[in-house]
Design a protein around this motif. Structure first.
Motif, PDB file in Angstrom:
ATOM      1  N   TYR A 120      -4.712   2.306 -13.207  1.00  0.00           N
ATOM      2  CA  TYR A 120      -4.249   0.925 -13.378  1.00  0.00           C
ATOM      3  C   TYR A 120      -3.344   0.768 -14.595  1.00  0.00           C
ATOM      4  N   CYS A 121      -2.729  -0.364 -14.641  1.00  0.00           N
ATOM      5  CA  CYS A 121      -1.887  -0.666 -15.796  1.00  0.00           C
ATOM      6  C   CYS A 121      -2.836  -1.028 -16.938  1.00  0.00           C
ATOM      7  N   GLU A 122      -2.276  -1.178 -18.074  1.00  0.00           N
ATOM      8  CA  GLU A 122      -3.108  -1.456 -19.246  1.00  0.00           C
ATOM      9  C   GLU A 122      -4.051  -2.636 -19.044  1.00  0.00           C
ATOM     10  N   ALA A 123      -3.488  -3.723 -18.595  1.00  0.00           N
ATOM     11  CA  ALA A 123      -4.297  -4.925 -18.414  1.00  0.00           C
ATOM     12  C   ALA A 123      -5.451  -4.705 -17.455  1.00  0.00           C
ATOM     13  N   HIS A 124      -5.158  -4.050 -16.361  1.00  0.00           N
ATOM     14  CA  HIS A 124      -6.216  -3.838 -15.382  1.00  0.00           C
ATOM     15  C   HIS A 124      -7.223  -2.768 -15.777  1.00  0.00           C
ATOM     16  N   PHE A 139      -1.816 -10.814  -0.298  1.00  0.00           N
ATOM     17  CA  PHE A 139      -2.447  -9.592  -0.800  1.00  0.00           C
ATOM     18  C   PHE A 139      -1.400  -8.564  -1.200  1.00  0.00           C
ATOM     19  N   TRP A 140      -1.618  -7.994  -2.368  1.00  0.00           N
ATOM     20  CA  TRP A 140      -0.682  -6.976  -2.841  1.00  0.00           C
ATOM     21  C   TRP A 140      -1.319  -6.186  -3.972  1.00  0.00           C
ATOM     22  N   PHE A 141      -0.611  -5.144  -4.371  1.00  0.00           N
ATOM     23  CA  PHE A 141      -1.107  -4.338  -5.474  1.00  0.00           C
ATOM     24  C   PHE A 141      -0.234  -4.609  -6.679  1.00  0.00           C
ATOM     25  N   CYS A 142      -0.885  -4.555  -7.800  1.00  0.00           N
ATOM     26  CA  CYS A 142      -0.188  -4.831  -9.055  1.00  0.00           C
ATOM     27  C   CYS A 142       1.141  -4.077  -9.143  1.00  0.00           C
ATOM     28  N   GLY A 143       1.052  -2.757  -9.114  1.00  0.00           N
ATOM     29  CA  GLY A 143       2.278  -1.975  -9.128  1.00  0.00           C
ATOM     30  C   GLY A 143       2.956  -1.735 -10.461  1.00  0.00           C
ATOM     31  N   LEU A 144       2.376  -2.289 -11.516  1.00  0.00           N
ATOM     32  CA  LEU A 144       2.984  -2.050 -12.825  1.00  0.00           C
ATOM     33  C   LEU A 144       2.726  -0.598 -13.233  1.00  0.00           C
ATOM     34  N   PRO A 145       3.437  -0.151 -14.236  1.00  0.00           N
ATOM     35  CA  PRO A 145       3.261   1.241 -14.684  1.00  0.00           C
ATOM     36  C   PRO A 145       1.811   1.473 -15.129  1.00  0.00           C
ATOM     37  N   THR A 146       1.263   2.580 -14.745  1.00  0.00           N
ATOM     38  CA  THR A 146      -0.123   2.857 -15.121  1.00  0.00           C
ATOM     39  C   THR A 146      -0.195   3.352 -16.558  1.00  0.00           C
ATOM     40  N   GLN A 147      -1.402   3.294 -17.067  1.00  0.00           N
ATOM     41  CA  GLN A 147      -1.643   3.716 -18.445  1.00  0.00           C
ATOM     42  C   GLN A 147      -1.899   5.213 -18.475  1.00  0.00           C
ATOM     43  N   THR A 148      -0.912   5.976 -18.145  1.00  0.00           N
ATOM     44  CA  THR A 148      -1.029   7.441 -18.102  1.00  0.00           C
ATOM     45  C   THR A 148      -2.456   7.912 -17.832  1.00  0.00           C
ATOM     46  N   GLY A 149      -2.598   8.551 -16.733  1.00  0.00           N
ATOM     47  CA  GLY A 149      -3.920   9.053 -16.387  1.00  0.00           C
ATOM     48  C   GLY A 149      -4.741   8.061 -15.587  1.00  0.00           C
ATOM     49  N   LYS A 150      -4.745   6.843 -16.041  1.00  0.00           N
ATOM     50  CA  LYS A 150      -5.538   5.828 -15.351  1.00  0.00           C
ATOM     51  C   LYS A 150      -4.825   5.357 -14.081  1.00  0.00           C
ATOM     52  N   LEU A 191       0.813  -1.215   0.000  1.00  0.00           N
ATOM     53  CA  LEU A 191       0.000   0.000   0.000  1.00  0.00           C
ATOM     54  C   LEU A 191       0.843   1.261   0.000  1.00  0.00           C
ATOM     55  N   MET A 192       1.856   1.246   0.828  1.00  0.00           N
ATOM     56  CA  MET A 192       2.681   2.443   0.940  1.00  0.00           C
ATOM     57  C   MET A 192       3.503   2.745  -0.301  1.00  0.00           C
ATOM     58  N   GLU A 193       3.639   1.764  -1.127  1.00  0.00           N
ATOM     59  CA  GLU A 193       4.461   1.985  -2.313  1.00  0.00           C
ATOM     60  C   GLU A 193       3.663   2.489  -3.506  1.00  0.00           C
ATOM     61  N   LEU A 194       2.379   2.601  -3.329  1.00  0.00           N
ATOM     62  CA  LEU A 194       1.541   3.072  -4.413  1.00  0.00           C
ATOM     63  C   LEU A 194       1.789   4.544  -4.691  1.00  0.00           C
ATOM     64  N   THR A 195       1.827   4.868  -5.956  1.00  0.00           N
ATOM     65  CA  THR A 195       1.980   6.271  -6.321  1.00  0.00           C
ATOM     66  C   THR A 195       1.012   6.538  -7.464  1.00  0.00           C
ATOM     67  N   LYS A 232      -2.882   0.420  -9.198  1.00  0.00           N
ATOM     68  CA  LYS A 232      -3.437   0.217  -7.861  1.00  0.00           C
ATOM     69  C   LYS A 232      -4.398  -0.952  -7.797  1.00  0.00           C
ATOM     70  N   TRP A 233      -4.236  -1.856  -8.700  1.00  0.00           N
ATOM     71  CA  TRP A 233      -5.135  -3.000  -8.710  1.00  0.00           C
ATOM     72  C   TRP A 233      -4.773  -3.952  -7.565  1.00  0.00           C
ATOM     73  N   PRO A 234      -5.747  -4.162  -6.661  1.00  0.00           N
ATOM     74  CA  PRO A 234      -5.498  -5.044  -5.537  1.00  0.00           C
ATOM     75  C   PRO A 234      -5.664  -6.503  -5.952  1.00  0.00           C
ATOM     76  N   VAL A 235      -4.803  -7.315  -5.448  1.00  0.00           N
ATOM     77  CA  VAL A 235      -4.877  -8.734  -5.774  1.00  0.00           C
ATOM     78  C   VAL A 235      -4.834  -9.550  -4.498  1.00  0.00           C
TER      79      VAL A 235
END
Length: 191
Positions: free
Chosen positions: A171-175, A158-169, A138-142, A147-150
């Motif tokens: 979540y990452c592309e997949a999420h 439990f953790w968050f995806c953490g991959l690069p977000t799709q600019t603006g969104k 959680l603390m590493e989210l920016t 921010k997709w929780p898994v």
DNA sequence: CCCTGATTCGC
DNA sequence: GCGAATCAGG
């Protein structure tokens, strides 16, 4: 922009809550995180102490003319119990079919509307991504980490995806694919 | 690379 | 007083 009373107040509030300078800056708007930090220092609350009325704690031992005198009082000051939720509230359906179906003692797990009729493709993609996910906390989210929780928040799993977000969104592309449904196929599923 | 706060210094 | 530039570190 100038430092009006209200703005300074919000600054103080957020800073004492452990918010980062950049977050505060974005919240205030019209200022950069540098401005915020500068103000914080000028206000003399660089140390997120607050509490004790008159605590003369630190006394800068040194301050050369201009050397790289760095002082990193990285104190684990952060509050263990977040008063206010950060910028995290997505609670999408866990697309993991192989998820354990453990039902802890009355826990807020139910909100799982089942794997909707999401694009089978997107679903597959997500399951794939979960393997490559950075699995951040959680603390590493920016602003730029997915921010997709898994998993189950009540478990170690439990953790968050953490991959690069799709600019603006958020979540990452997949999420993003499974997070934002065009609300078309799931239309009038009267039942 | 992303981020964090700290400090300096011209304005 | 202000904050961009710069620095130091994760």
């Amino acid at each position: 922009m100038s430092w009006t009373d209200e703005r300074v107040e919000l600054l103080k509030k957020m800073w004492s809550e452990g918010q980062s300078a950049s977050q505060i800056a974005k919240e205030l708007g019209g200022v950069t995180r540098n401005a915020v930090i500068g103000k914080v220092h000028r206000l003399g609350l660089s140390n997120r102490a607050g509490g004790g009325g008159s605590s003369k704690a630190d006394a800068k031992p040194k301050a050369e003319a201009k050397p790289k005198a760095k002082a990193q009082p990285k104190q684990p000051a952060a509050a263990p119990q977040p008063k206010t939720e950060p910028a995290v509230k997505p609670v999408p359906a866990s697309a993991s079919p192989a998820r354990k179906q453990i039902i802890p003692a009355g826990q807020p797990l139910p909100p799982q509307p089942s794997a909707n009729e999401i694009s089978p493709e997107a679903l597959a993609k997500v399951n794939e991504v979960e393997k490559k996910a950075k699995k951040i906390s959680l603390m590493e989210l920016t602003e730029r980490t997915c921010k997709w929780p898994v998993g189950d928040p009540a478990t170690e799993d439990f953790w968050f995806c953490g991959l690069p977000t799709q600019t603006g969104k958020p979540y990452c592309e997949a999420h993003v694919g499974v997070a934002f449904q065009p609300m078309s196929s799931r239309r009038d599923r009267r039942r």
